[in-house]
Structures are given as structure tokens and as C-alpha cells.
Write an enzyme that holds these catalytic residues in place. Structure first.
Site, PDB file in Angstrom:
ATOM      1  N   LEU A 127      10.721 -42.586 -50.627  1.00  0.00           N
ATOM      2  CA  LEU A 127       9.932 -41.768 -49.568  1.00  0.00           C
ATOM      3  C   LEU A 127      10.752 -40.560 -49.458  1.00  0.00           C
ATOM      4  O   LEU A 127      10.188 -39.394 -49.074  1.00  0.00           O
ATOM      5  CB  LEU A 127       9.650 -42.637 -48.435  1.00  0.00           C
ATOM      6  CG  LEU A 127       8.323 -43.735 -48.518  1.00  0.00           C
ATOM      7  CD1 LEU A 127       8.140 -44.116 -47.152  1.00  0.00           C
ATOM      8  CD2 LEU A 127       6.970 -42.895 -49.082  1.00  0.00           C
ATOM      9  N   HIS A 129      15.152 -38.974 -49.205  1.00  0.00           N
ATOM     10  CA  HIS A 129      16.578 -39.086 -48.903  1.00  0.00           C
ATOM     11  C   HIS A 129      17.011 -38.340 -47.539  1.00  0.00           C
ATOM     12  O   HIS A 129      16.732 -37.223 -47.506  1.00  0.00           O
ATOM     13  CB  HIS A 129      17.360 -38.583 -49.871  1.00  0.00           C
ATOM     14  CG  HIS A 129      17.152 -39.173 -51.490  1.00  0.00           C
ATOM     15  ND1 HIS A 129      17.582 -40.457 -51.853  1.00  0.00           N
ATOM     16  CD2 HIS A 129      16.291 -38.866 -52.185  1.00  0.00           C
ATOM     17  CE1 HIS A 129      16.936 -40.579 -52.912  1.00  0.00           C
ATOM     18  NE2 HIS A 129      16.208 -39.705 -53.451  1.00  0.00           N
ATOM     19  N   GLY A 130      17.882 -38.890 -46.833  1.00  0.00           N
ATOM     20  CA  GLY A 130      18.582 -38.106 -45.735  1.00  0.00           C
ATOM     21  C   GLY A 130      19.695 -38.229 -45.914  1.00  0.00           C
ATOM     22  O   GLY A 130      20.230 -38.345 -46.877  1.00  0.00           O
ATOM     23  N   ASN A 131      20.457 -37.555 -44.654  1.00  0.00           N
ATOM     24  CA  ASN A 131      21.895 -37.908 -44.659  1.00  0.00           C
ATOM     25  C   ASN A 131      22.690 -39.092 -44.674  1.00  0.00           C
ATOM     26  O   ASN A 131      23.852 -39.287 -45.371  1.00  0.00           O
ATOM     27  CB  ASN A 131      22.619 -36.981 -43.432  1.00  0.00           C
ATOM     28  CG  ASN A 131      21.973 -35.440 -43.639  1.00  0.00           C
ATOM     29  OD1 ASN A 131      22.256 -34.713 -44.648  1.00  0.00           O
ATOM     30  ND2 ASN A 131      21.203 -34.951 -42.821  1.00  0.00           N
ATOM     31  N   GLY A 132      22.255 -40.121 -44.120  1.00  0.00           N
ATOM     32  CA  GLY A 132      22.402 -41.350 -44.083  1.00  0.00           C
ATOM     33  C   GLY A 132      22.058 -42.280 -45.103  1.00  0.00           C
ATOM     34  O   GLY A 132      22.867 -43.268 -45.527  1.00  0.00           O
ATOM     35  N   GLY A 133      20.902 -42.259 -45.683  1.00  0.00           N
ATOM     36  CA  GLY A 133      20.548 -42.994 -46.688  1.00  0.00           C
ATOM     37  C   GLY A 133      19.246 -42.702 -47.201  1.00  0.00           C
ATOM     38  O   GLY A 133      18.898 -41.523 -47.364  1.00  0.00           O
ATOM     39  N   ASP A 238      18.321 -37.304 -32.241  1.00  0.00           N
ATOM     40  CA  ASP A 238      18.090 -36.480 -33.327  1.00  0.00           C
ATOM     41  C   ASP A 238      16.496 -36.089 -33.514  1.00  0.00           C
ATOM     42  O   ASP A 238      15.869 -36.281 -34.566  1.00  0.00           O
ATOM     43  CB  ASP A 238      18.313 -37.498 -34.380  1.00  0.00           C
ATOM     44  CG  ASP A 238      18.599 -36.842 -35.769  1.00  0.00           C
ATOM     45  OD1 ASP A 238      18.715 -35.658 -35.888  1.00  0.00           O
ATOM     46  OD2 ASP A 238      18.818 -37.699 -36.912  1.00  0.00           O
TER      47      ASP A 238
HETATM   48  P1  ATP Z   1      18.450 -37.332 -41.579  1.00  0.00           P
HETATM   49  O1  ATP Z   1      19.058 -38.323 -42.551  1.00  0.00           O
HETATM   50  O2  ATP Z   1      19.385 -36.269 -41.244  1.00  0.00           O
HETATM   51  O3  ATP Z   1      17.900 -37.949 -40.370  1.00  0.00           O
HETATM   52  P2  ATP Z   1      15.595 -37.338 -42.882  1.00  0.00           P
HETATM   53  O4  ATP Z   1      15.281 -37.468 -41.351  1.00  0.00           O
HETATM   54  O5  ATP Z   1      15.054 -36.110 -43.498  1.00  0.00           O
HETATM   55  O6  ATP Z   1      17.282 -36.624 -42.426  1.00  0.00           O
HETATM   56  P3  ATP Z   1      15.479 -39.919 -43.448  1.00  0.00           P
HETATM   57  O7  ATP Z   1      15.525 -40.392 -42.072  1.00  0.00           O
HETATM   58  O8  ATP Z   1      16.580 -40.653 -44.450  1.00  0.00           O
HETATM   59  O9  ATP Z   1      16.254 -38.555 -43.624  1.00  0.00           O
HETATM   60  O10 ATP Z   1      14.227 -39.972 -43.734  1.00  0.00           O
HETATM   61  C1  ATP Z   1      13.729 -39.643 -45.565  1.00  0.00           C
HETATM   62  C2  ATP Z   1      12.359 -39.177 -45.535  1.00  0.00           C
HETATM   63  O11 ATP Z   1      11.596 -40.348 -45.534  1.00  0.00           O
HETATM   64  C3  ATP Z   1      11.984 -38.536 -44.366  1.00  0.00           C
HETATM   65  O12 ATP Z   1      11.942 -36.921 -44.345  1.00  0.00           O
HETATM   66  C4  ATP Z   1      10.408 -38.947 -44.393  1.00  0.00           C
HETATM   67  O13 ATP Z   1       9.461 -38.040 -45.329  1.00  0.00           O
HETATM   68  C5  ATP Z   1      10.395 -40.130 -45.024  1.00  0.00           C
HETATM   69  N1  ATP Z   1      10.188 -41.377 -44.020  1.00  0.00           N
HETATM   70  C6  ATP Z   1      10.990 -41.806 -43.201  1.00  0.00           C
HETATM   71  N2  ATP Z   1      10.627 -42.892 -42.421  1.00  0.00           N
HETATM   72  C7  ATP Z   1       9.250 -43.046 -42.911  1.00  0.00           C
HETATM   73  C8  ATP Z   1       8.170 -43.834 -42.589  1.00  0.00           C
HETATM   74  N3  ATP Z   1       8.207 -44.987 -41.474  1.00  0.00           N
HETATM   75  N4  ATP Z   1       7.105 -43.740 -43.140  1.00  0.00           N
HETATM   76  C9  ATP Z   1       6.959 -42.743 -43.992  1.00  0.00           C
HETATM   77  N5  ATP Z   1       7.841 -41.960 -44.452  1.00  0.00           N
HETATM   78  C10 ATP Z   1       8.985 -42.097 -43.908  1.00  0.00           C
END
Ligand code: ATP
Ligand code: MG
Length: 403
Positions: A127, A129-133, A238
Site C-alpha cells: 500500500l 512505503h514510509g520512513n519506518g517501514g 505525527d
Molecule cells: P511516515 O513513515 O513518515 O509516517 P507515511 O505515513 O507515508 O510516512 P506509512 O505510515 O508507512 O508511511 O504508510 C505508507 C502508506 O500506506 C500511507 O501513505 C498510506 O497510503 C498507506 N496506508 C497506511 N495505513 C493504511 C491503512 N490502514 N489502510 C490503507 N492504506 C494505508
């Protein structure tokens, strides 16, 4: 048509259906019907993907009768493909009455009892990638439920793992429709998996320039979500568009709040950088409080309204982490303001208040809820968001073309 055949004499002005939480949702208009169908088709698609028997959607007509006498015929409408041509066969009481799908409350209970583990999860699409995973769409085999599972690689001791697991305990108690549902967490080797509710609209960062009447309803949900967390003495830490999730039912939920200090610290050790949505006092290394969450709320909504990050000198390329020096302008300069001609006065005022440089001058939780911008859109109208999400997803699909 179907209701008319089963209850020919009743004047049916509305009907209800049960959502995944077992809540009865009333359908009175075509728009509400659209939201119901999009909810149902997502469920059907999930069940189809998983090779399950497709469950019919049960509806309960509201036939202006005393509550006890409603749906005395146990009406069930079979909306399986092919049944539409023959509406009389669409009404069937021979369908299995025991529900295959577990309500999410039930699911939560099962999962909280430690039944969540790696073997039961099939990872599907990525779905994001974020900074952590990395976040995956995943299928939980025992419950037949689609989840969003965040995998974070962490090289930490068993002791720290235990500490994180206990800090996450509070998530089981979080019960708000504005906070993402938490199903459980587990460690496998050097990574943690966090299993949460899947939101089919994804996060707000990919939407770009959201119209004010939609944004207003989203802001109400976000303010309510934050107020709920603050009432539990949890700071989000956050707040940003990628941590605000939406679904085709028009729900808006917050995710990725810092309940586990140990988890936040462990991730921060691996990924160095400063978040562009952080309040000036936080960038300067000063104390963090509710007011800092309020700043992040303001800057996030300003970005969602403008369709770009409010500080033109800050270019966010990938993700929201930036070198500290680049964010110095947030500390040094006046806060940006929304252009008055383009947005309503209450909205401009709301953002300006949230982005006051002095933390104490920003609205307190009760002032946020009482702000005219929030009050104006606090009408419980989830349809506006639902229809907008559906339309945006449709547009995205048509741009992508056939797969
Ligand atoms: P950071 O790591 O800085 O928080 P981020 O929020 O973009 O950045 P993640 O939290 O790893 O990164 O999430 C990555 C992506 O996955 C999100 O941008 C979102 O589009 C998707 N995502 C996260 N949680 C869900 C969920 N519960 N349902 C659907 N999509 C999700
Ligand atoms: Mg996130």
C-alpha cells in the site's frame, strides 16, 4: 421493487443495513444507497478474492411500524450478479442465516486473545512505503478479513520488544470511529508487524487540493480523533496528511500516533530527519505538547486546501523527513496564510489560529471543536466525503487504464 413485493401494503421510505461493525446504517436517498453499494461491493470483492461464499447484503425496511414489528418477514435481498433480472428470485429466505463475516468487535476480541500471528496472514499488495517501514494489504485467513499490516524492521533486544508490546496495549482500548482500528502486533525475527483496519480510500496525501466543503467534514473527524487521543493523554506526534485515512463509506481515521515511546525511539534511531509538519518549537528542540499537534493539524489542512506544501521554499520530494536546516524558515518566518478570496473566512481563521507561532496562542481542544469552521461542518454528513472518495478513486482507476 423487492421491498414492494414482500411488503406490498407498507409505505417504505427508508431501509437499513448492517455495516461491518454491526451498526445499522439508514438509507434514505440514492446517495446513501450509493455509499451502501460501494461498501458492499468492496466486501464482495474481498470475499471473491479470498474464494469465499459471497454473503448477501441484508436490508431491513423501515416501514413506519413500531420497532418490534419491523422486518417481520425477515427480508433478505440477494444482490448476487445475475439476480437483478429476476427480482422475485432475488428475495430468498433460504440463504444461510449464520453470518460468515465476523463483526469487527468480535474480531478485535479474538485477535486480542493472542490469535494474531504471522502464519495466519497472507501479504498481498504494497500500500505504501514510509520512513519506518512498508504497509501491506493483507488477508487474515481465520477471520476472512482484509487488514493493513505495517512491517517495520527493528534490530532491538528482546527486552525492548517486550516493552513495545506492553506500550501498544493501550491501542486495544482505543475505541473511536475517528481512530484506525487496531487488531494486534507481533514480532518475527527483527521486525514488528502492526495489524490495523484497512481503509480503501488510502491516505489524504495523494488526493491533492480538496474542496473546502469536503475538507471541512474531514477536519471535523480529524479534530474529533485528536480530541479523543488527547482525552486519553496520548499526543499524536505525527499529524500529517499521510496519517489521515479515508474510506468509501466517508469515514476519516487517524493512524500512526505515538503510543509507544520505545517504538518511536527505535524507529528514530534508524531514520534520521525532521518532519516538515513539526511545529516551530519542536524544530527548535523545545517542549512538545497538545499545541504542537494543533500546529501540525493546521499546516496539514493548509496543504490539503492548496494542493501544495504551504512553504514554497521547502520542497518535499519523498516522504516528509527533511534535514533540520531546511526547516529553519518555519522557525524564523511568519506563518503562511490561506488566500482570503479563495477560501471562506472561518476556514482562513481556523488555519491562522492553528498556525500561530506561539504555542499558547493556538486553540485548545475545546476551542477547536467550537470554532465556526468546525461547527459549520459538524453535521454528520459522511456522504459528502464518501462520494468524493468514490469519485476520486474512479478517476484514478480511469487514468491508470485497464490492468
Ligand atoms: P511516515 O513513515 O513518515 O509516517 P507515511 O505515513 O507515508 O510516512 P506509512 O505510515 O508507512 O508511511 O504508510 C505508507 C502508506 O500506506 C500511507 O501513505 C498510506 O497510503 C498507506 N496506508 C497506511 N495505513 C493504511 C491503512 N490502514 N489502510 C490503507 N492504506 C494505508
Ligand atoms: Mg503513516
Amino acid at each position: 421493487d423487492v421491498i414492494g413485493q414482500v411488503l406490498p401494503d407498507a409505505t417504505t421510505t427508508a431501509f437499513e443495513y448492517e455495516d461491518e461493525d454491526g451498526d445499522r446504517i439508514t438509507v434514505r436517498s440514492d446517495e446513501e444507497m450509493k455509499a451502501m453499494l460501494s461498501y458492499y461491493y468492496t466486501t464482495v470483492m474481498e470475499q471473491q478474492v479470498n474464494g469465499q461464499l459471497i454473503e448477501p447484503l441484508q436490508i431491513y425496511p423501515r416501514a413506519c411500524k413500531p420497532p418490534g414489528k419491523r422486518n417481520i418477514h425477515g427480508l433478505k435481498v440477494n444482490t448476487r450478479a445475475g439476480s437483478a433480472n429476476n427480482s422475485s428470485s432475488a428475495v430468498s429466505d433460504s440463504l444461510p442465516s449464520n453470518s460468515l463475516k465476523k463483526s469487527s468487535a468480535e474480531l478485535k476480541k479474538i485477535l486480542a486473545n493472542g490469535q494474531m500471528n504471522e502464519q495466519d496472514i497472507q501479504y498481498r499488495d504494497v500500500l505504501g512505503h514510509g520512513n519506518g517501514g512498508t504497509v501491506y494489504k493483507a488477508y487474515h485467513v481465520p477471520s476472512g478479513k482484509i487488514l493493513a499490516v505495517k512491517l517495520i524492521p527493528l534490530d532491538i533486544t528482546l527486552e525492548l520488544q517486550k516493552q513495545i508490546m506492553s506500550e501498544l496495549e493501550i491501542l486495544y482500548k482505543c475505541d473511536s470511529s475517528y481512530i484506525i482500528g487496531f487488531y494486534g502486533a507481533f514480532f518475527v525475527e527483527n521486525r514488528i508487524s502492526l495489524c490495523t483496519e484497512f481503509m480503501d480510500g488510502g491516505s489524504l496525501d495523494v488526493y491533492r487540493k480538496i474542496p473546502e466543503h469536503v475538507l471541512g467534514r474531514i477536519a471535523v473527524a480529524v479534530v474529533k480523533g485528536l480530541t479523543y487521543l488527547w482525552s486519553l493523554k496520548i499526543l499524536h506526534r505525527d499529524v500529517k496528511p499521510s496519517n489521515m485515512l479515508v474510506n468509501t463509506r466517508g469515514q476519516v481515521k487517524l493512524c500512526d500516533f505515538g503510543v509507544s515511546t520505545q517504538l518511536v525511539n527505535s524507529i528514530a534511531k534508524t531514520y534520521v530527519g525532521t518532519n516538515a509538519y513539526m511545529a516551530p518549537e519542536r524544530i527548535s528542540g523545545e517542549q512538545y505538547g497538545i499545541h504542537s499537534d494543533v500546529w501540525s493539524l493546521g499546516i496539514s489542512f493548509m496543504e490539503l486546501a492548496l494542493g501544495r506544501f504551504p512553504y514554497p521554499q521547502i520542497q518535499k520530494n519523498q516522504g516528509s523527513l527533511m534535514p533540520l536546516q531546511l526547516l529553519q524558515c518555519i522557525v524564523d518566518e511568519e506563518s503562511p496564510v490561506l488566500p482570503v478570496g479563495e477560501f471562506s473566512e472561518p476556514f482562513v481563521h481556523f488555519i491562522t489560529q492553528c498556525m500561530r507561532k506561539q504555542p499558547k496562542e493556538r486553540p485548545a481542544p475545546e476551542d477547536l471543536m467550537g470554532h465556526p469552521f468546525i461547527m459549520q461542518y459538524n453535521d454528520g454528513n459522511a456522504e459528502v466525503v464518501s462520494m468524493w472518495v468514490c469519485r476520486m478513486l474512479e478517476e484514478r482507476r480511469s487514468h491508470q487504464g485497464p490492468q
